[in-house]
Design a protein around this motif. Structure first.
Motif, PDB file in Angstrom:
ATOM      1  N   PRO A 165     -28.901  20.393  43.490  1.00  0.00           N
ATOM      2  CA  PRO A 165     -28.265  19.209  42.886  1.00  0.00           C
ATOM      3  C   PRO A 165     -29.030  18.646  41.686  1.00  0.00           C
ATOM      4  O   PRO A 165     -28.407  18.122  40.752  1.00  0.00           O
ATOM      5  N   GLY A 169     -27.479  18.535  38.129  1.00  0.00           N
ATOM      6  CA  GLY A 169     -27.431  17.226  37.476  1.00  0.00           C
ATOM      7  C   GLY A 169     -27.737  17.356  35.998  1.00  0.00           C
ATOM      8  O   GLY A 169     -27.120  16.686  35.154  1.00  0.00           O
ATOM      9  N   ILE A 186     -29.722  11.380  39.199  1.00  0.00           N
ATOM     10  CA  ILE A 186     -28.639  11.387  40.184  1.00  0.00           C
ATOM     11  C   ILE A 186     -28.815  12.557  41.143  1.00  0.00           C
ATOM     12  O   ILE A 186     -28.688  12.404  42.365  1.00  0.00           O
ATOM     13  N   GLY A 187     -29.112  13.735  40.593  1.00  0.00           N
ATOM     14  CA  GLY A 187     -29.358  14.892  41.455  1.00  0.00           C
ATOM     15  C   GLY A 187     -30.514  14.656  42.404  1.00  0.00           C
ATOM     16  O   GLY A 187     -30.448  15.018  43.588  1.00  0.00           O
ATOM     17  N   PHE A 190     -29.718  12.690  45.518  1.00  0.00           N
ATOM     18  CA  PHE A 190     -29.011  13.431  46.567  1.00  0.00           C
ATOM     19  C   PHE A 190     -29.973  14.179  47.490  1.00  0.00           C
ATOM     20  O   PHE A 190     -29.623  14.471  48.636  1.00  0.00           O
ATOM     21  N   TYR A 234     -27.166  16.848  51.368  1.00  0.00           N
ATOM     22  CA  TYR A 234     -26.590  17.312  50.112  1.00  0.00           C
ATOM     23  C   TYR A 234     -27.444  18.383  49.442  1.00  0.00           C
ATOM     24  O   TYR A 234     -27.159  18.784  48.311  1.00  0.00           O
ATOM     25  N   VAL A 241     -22.627  16.294  43.139  1.00  0.00           N
ATOM     26  CA  VAL A 241     -23.399  15.911  41.956  1.00  0.00           C
ATOM     27  C   VAL A 241     -22.577  16.078  40.683  1.00  0.00           C
ATOM     28  O   VAL A 241     -22.716  15.295  39.733  1.00  0.00           O
ATOM     29  N   VAL A 245     -22.021  12.910  38.255  1.00  0.00           N
ATOM     30  CA  VAL A 245     -22.458  12.886  36.851  1.00  0.00           C
ATOM     31  C   VAL A 245     -21.267  12.631  35.927  1.00  0.00           C
ATOM     32  O   VAL A 245     -21.407  11.963  34.900  1.00  0.00           O
ATOM     33  N   SER A 280     -21.588   7.249  44.890  1.00  0.00           N
ATOM     34  CA  SER A 280     -21.752   8.613  45.401  1.00  0.00           C
ATOM     35  C   SER A 280     -21.972   8.629  46.906  1.00  0.00           C
ATOM     36  O   SER A 280     -21.329   9.397  47.634  1.00  0.00           O
TER      37      SER A 280
END
Length: 484
Positions: A165, A169, A186-187, A190, A234, A241, A245, A280
């Motif tokens: 992820p 990302g 963001i990745g 997760f 995840y 992801v 994004v 998310s």
């Protein structure tokens, strides 16, 4: 000093309409993928005659120039000598949007654009992980799973998939033209260890959809909404992801348009990350988890139809996957398979689709034998077959199988036969890594080598059919005439 592929790079760019006609350029294992402002400016016939070019085809809005194993060096030559910047994209002078593209094409373009940049390392990590897992199987016993060698090799192979992820990302941020570090952050959210291990550190607070296959436990809430973490977490997932994004790119754009310039640099990433990660965990993850469960239920129901279920599903997937590869549309299926592996630890879809490269290998070997006295055909068949053995099938497909239509039909039928056996035996694939001969190790898992043996049975049956049918069908005179 001019490089070996500089002239090829110059010819290709000229014949697609010049640099100003290029909206974007990416590449996969064997093909350059152009998105052009004006498709009519591309000279397909002249492109097909350029040195190293095997095939030119228009797939939706994407012009694909197949150049085989030299693709990365030709791509680099284009970037270095033709003024294509950075990641291979030229910013358009005007609004060249994708509003006229079909929904399916846009989906295919997004998924392939995000996954393709990872392909080389994804494959390498898969080969390392697969071979390491195989050698450590109890009935193989070559590699001690407690040894330092095993630990380091497995860290290399599994580490890439575990933190996939984060990697996606980054590539998703490039695809959606948003801040790459926001995509990375963001990745990272997760696969943050405290969240991944939440089931081991906190008591279950409640369960949603209890008693169904959609059952999901939660360990905390945010504003009264359950913060759900799937049992598998995840790690290794693909779609959560990507969607996250995409949403972040919209939030970031809104922030840049509405926040005063003095505060924009600080507040934009703060607002984007908080809103995206909250959405998310509260909505995107659980919804996509439920979608994956629905897909899994459908697949299992099909495979569990008495006698014919796995047979039919395997035949369709095994025979059809090569057709998807022909048009570069297979990344949607691969993305789905990666997500199912991350969630369930295995996948049925690519377990059957994985027969394709092996069928191509057997067919290539059969052609090499049949054309052994024909120098012209042999010069095409041998390098294409070597490429196929290593898992890269486009050179054989485009240079020989597609022009000689009967051979391509045999390739499809061979995939149907082998895939049917693999589906009938309910074979599972545990990772997506190497292809061709290396693809065998994708089936090492589940506590033993049973799925490798099932896969080998499918390969044997499909391979024998393919070799016999190819030797019966192949005609030297026809090949000489068609393969000009």
């Amino acid at each position: 000093m001019a490089g070996k592929f500089d002239q090829t790079a110059a010819d290709i760019i000229q014949l697609v309409g010049g640099k100003k006609n290029v909206v974007s350029l990416t590449h996969c294992v064997t093909r350059l993928r152009f998105v052009l402002k004006d498709k009519s400016k591309a000279n397909h016939e002249a492109l097909s005659s350029v040195q190293y070019v095997i095939k030119v085809q228009q797939v939706g809005e994407q012009l694909q120039v197949v150049v085989g194993n030299k693709v990365d060096r030709i791509y680099e030559a284009i970037l270095e000598t033709q003024g294509i910047s950075g990641s291979g994209e030229v910013e358009p002078d005007d609004e060249t949007t994708s509003t006229n593209k079909s929904v399916f094409y846009r989906l295919m373009d997004v998924i392939s654009g995000i996954l393709v940049p990872t392909l080389g390392v994804l494959t390498a990590a898969g080969i390392i992980k697969g071979v390491t897992s195989f050698l450590a199987l109890e009935n193989i016993g070559i590699l001690d799973p407690t040894s330092g060698l095993y630990m380091l090799l497995y860290a290399i192979g599994d580490g890439f998939y575990y933190f996939l992820p984060i990697i996606l990302g980054l590539t998703a941020a490039r695809k959606f033209k948003t801040n790459e570090f926001i995509g990375l952050a963001i990745g990272a959210s997760f696969v943050y260890p405290a969240m991944v291990n939440i089931s081991k550190t906190m008591e279950v607070l409640g369960v949603v959809f209890e008693g169904t296959k959609f059952q999901m436990a939660f360990y905390n809430t945010l504003f009264g909404i359950p913060v759900i973490m799937p049992g598998a977490g995840y790690t290794g997932s693909v779609f959560p992801v990507i969607v996250a994004v995409f949403i972040a790119s919209k939030i970031e754009k809104w922030c840049k348009n509405h926040i005063t310039e003095n505060l924009r640099g600080i507040l934009t990433p703060v607002i984007t990350l908080i809103l995206t990660v909250f959405v998310s965990y509260l909505f995107i993850g659980p919804i996509l988890n439920s979608v994956a469960v629905v897909i899994q239920i459908i697949i299992e129901a099909l495979f569990n139809i008495p006698v014919i279920g796995g047979l039919i599903a395997g035949a369709i997937i095994g025979g059809g996957f090569g057709v998807l590869v022909l048009f570069g549309m297979h990344w949607v299926i691969i993305g789905l398979a990666l997500n199912l592996i991350a969630q369930n630890g295995f996948d049925y879809i690519m377990a059957c689709g994985g027969i394709g490269p092996m069928i191509g290998m057997f067919q290539g070997l059969a052609i090499c034998w049949a054309c052994r006295k024909n120098k012209k055909v042999r010069e095409l068949a041998i390098p294409a077959t070597i490429s196929q053995i290593c898992g890269v099938g486009e050179p054989l497909m485009y240079s020989m199988l597609v022009p000689m239509k009967k051979l391509f039909l045999i390739n499809i039928l061979g995939g149907c036969v082998g895939g049917a056996i693999i589906g009938l035996l309910k074979t599972k694939m545990y990772l997506f890594g190497g292809s061709g001969l290396f693809g065998i190790f994708n089936y090492a898992g589940g506590g033993g080598s049973a799925d490798i043996m099932k896969y080998l049975v499918g390969i044997a049956v499909g391979g024998i059919f393919t070799i016999v049918a190819t030797l019966i069908t192949y005609n030297d005179e026809e090949a000489t005439r068609i393969l000009k």
